[in-house]
Enzyme design. Sequence first.
Site, short mmCIF file in Angstrom:
data_model
loop_
_atom_site.label_atom_id
_atom_site.label_comp_id
_atom_site.label_asym_id
_atom_site.label_seq_id
_atom_site.Cartn_x
_atom_site.Cartn_y
_atom_site.Cartn_z
N ASP A 13 -25.38 19.55 16.07
CA ASP A 13 -26.08 18.98 14.92
C ASP A 13 -26.87 20.12 14.27
O ASP A 13 -27.90 20.56 14.79
CB ASP A 13 -27.01 17.86 15.41
N GLN A 29 -30.88 21.15 11.05
CA GLN A 29 -32.10 21.96 10.91
C GLN A 29 -31.85 23.45 11.12
O GLN A 29 -32.81 24.23 11.23
CB GLN A 29 -33.17 21.48 11.91
N HIS A 33 -32.37 13.77 17.26
CA HIS A 33 -32.70 12.87 16.15
C HIS A 33 -31.95 11.56 16.41
O HIS A 33 -30.89 11.55 17.03
CB HIS A 33 -32.19 13.54 14.87
N LYS A 37 -30.80 19.19 2.88
CA LYS A 37 -31.76 20.00 3.67
C LYS A 37 -31.53 21.49 3.45
O LYS A 37 -32.19 22.33 4.03
CB LYS A 37 -31.63 19.66 5.15
N CYS A 79 -38.03 10.30 13.40
CA CYS A 79 -36.71 9.80 13.85
C CYS A 79 -36.34 10.37 15.21
O CYS A 79 -35.17 10.71 15.45
CB CYS A 79 -35.62 10.11 12.83
N1 PLP Z 1 -30.29 15.65 12.78
C1 PLP Z 1 -31.45 16.30 12.64
C2 PLP Z 1 -31.85 17.32 13.66
C3 PLP Z 1 -32.29 16.01 11.56
O1 PLP Z 1 -33.45 16.65 11.43
C4 PLP Z 1 -31.88 15.04 10.62
C5 PLP Z 1 -32.76 14.66 9.49
O2 PLP Z 1 -33.94 14.88 9.51
C6 PLP Z 1 -30.65 14.41 10.80
C7 PLP Z 1 -29.89 14.75 11.89
C8 PLP Z 1 -30.15 13.38 9.84
O3 PLP Z 1 -29.90 13.94 8.60
P1 PLP Z 1 -29.46 13.02 7.36
O4 PLP Z 1 -30.55 11.98 7.22
O5 PLP Z 1 -29.45 13.97 6.21
O6 PLP Z 1 -28.15 12.43 7.66
#
Ligand code: PLP
Length: 405
Positions: free
Chosen positions: A200, A203, A123, A226, A364
């Site tokens: 990270d 998900q 992401h 999430k 993203c």
């Molecule tokens: N990392 C992953 C794999 C994501 O799917 C997302 C959001 O969709 C993020 C990071 C960023 O999350 P946040 O916008 O809640 O900071």
Amino acid sequence: MELNIGQIRRDFPILTQKVFGKPLIYLDNAATTQKPLSVIRKIEDIYSTINANVHRGIHHLSQLATESHEEARKTVQRYINAASPGEIIFTSGTTDSINLVAHSFCRSQCKPGDEIIITTMEHHSNIVPWQIQRDISGIEIKVAPLRENGEICLEDVEELISSKTRLIAIAHVSNVLGTINPVAGIIQLAHDYNIPVLVDAAQSIQHLPVDVQALDCDFLAFSAHKMYGPTGVGVLYGKERLLEKMPPYRAGGEMIAHVSFEKTTFNELPYKFEAGTPDYVGSAALGKAIRYIENLGLDKIHRYEDRLLQYATDRLLQIEGIQIIGTSPHKSSVISFLVGGIHPYDMGMLLDQLGIALRTGHHCAQPLMDALGIEGTLRASFAFYNTEEEIDILVEGIGKVVKMF
Ligand code: PLP
């Protein structure tokens, strides 16, 4: 006993809504999940009963608010099995957590020419913070390639490791492909070379059991919104030994031990990284969300969502011209797809008219789209409140859109 989906759905008031006169079918859970009443009520409850700034006052309400906030920290600690509450830093979300590590770790542990390894499927929030550090600290970024079916392989990661590698930062589960990455293997491999790993977990934290001590990851980042919790709050887990070596990321109140104009000393963990008034309402609501997940049971959640994933995959594959992007056998409940030459945006808009909320676009993850040679996809992502009937309506809806084109 398996999950009682009818009963679960009644806990989520938003799911009873109609959109354009059709029952809402919410399949955008990877972007954000809906909130159960217990979480919504917790927020109302705090503002109605104990609202006061934390850690600062000796008065009754401040004590209660502080207890609630620190209790939430312990709930998070238990949920991911961290060794101590000091290893749980409240942030504003995954993005903020990764920025904290990128800034503080690179500043203290990296010199120009040192390398960070990420992967093609990250992401933007696990790409751009490192790029900014590339400009500030002179680090290099190496990118592990994607295999045909949307997987990252240990051998490919190992090939990138050099004597200059300082950190590996990788998504546990891809928000586009749904691939569950072999993070345990990657962590073991990295530790053989004495390299820490940031996972990270944006998900994975809501779908799979994540035990930071069993995984032995060095950092873990996730967002409350999430995982059925509120927006604006998230977590960075870090091993105490590493966090102790890292300087503060943001500065201000809470994160200090003593301030004079000549010199400031910093607070102990985790407060060193929590400058300013924390989101003590959000943290308590996150605690409620965790308890909601724990009451259902992550094993049952995982089994049910896996069944939805299999059902949706089989049903979608019956549609002529469909292409599922990401076909690893190790997937979480996320399906990206394209249908014929229909632009994802057009398909998404028409499905919206049928009450079906899907994500469209690059999610993203533009470098991943570039690697796949596409502009974007449609994405259906499932939570435990989704049903096979909703998937049937989705497939029917796609059929209707295809006929229109
Ligand atoms: N990392 C992953 C794999 C994501 O799917 C997302 C959001 O969709 C993020 C990071 C960023 O999350 P946040 O916008 O809640 O900071």
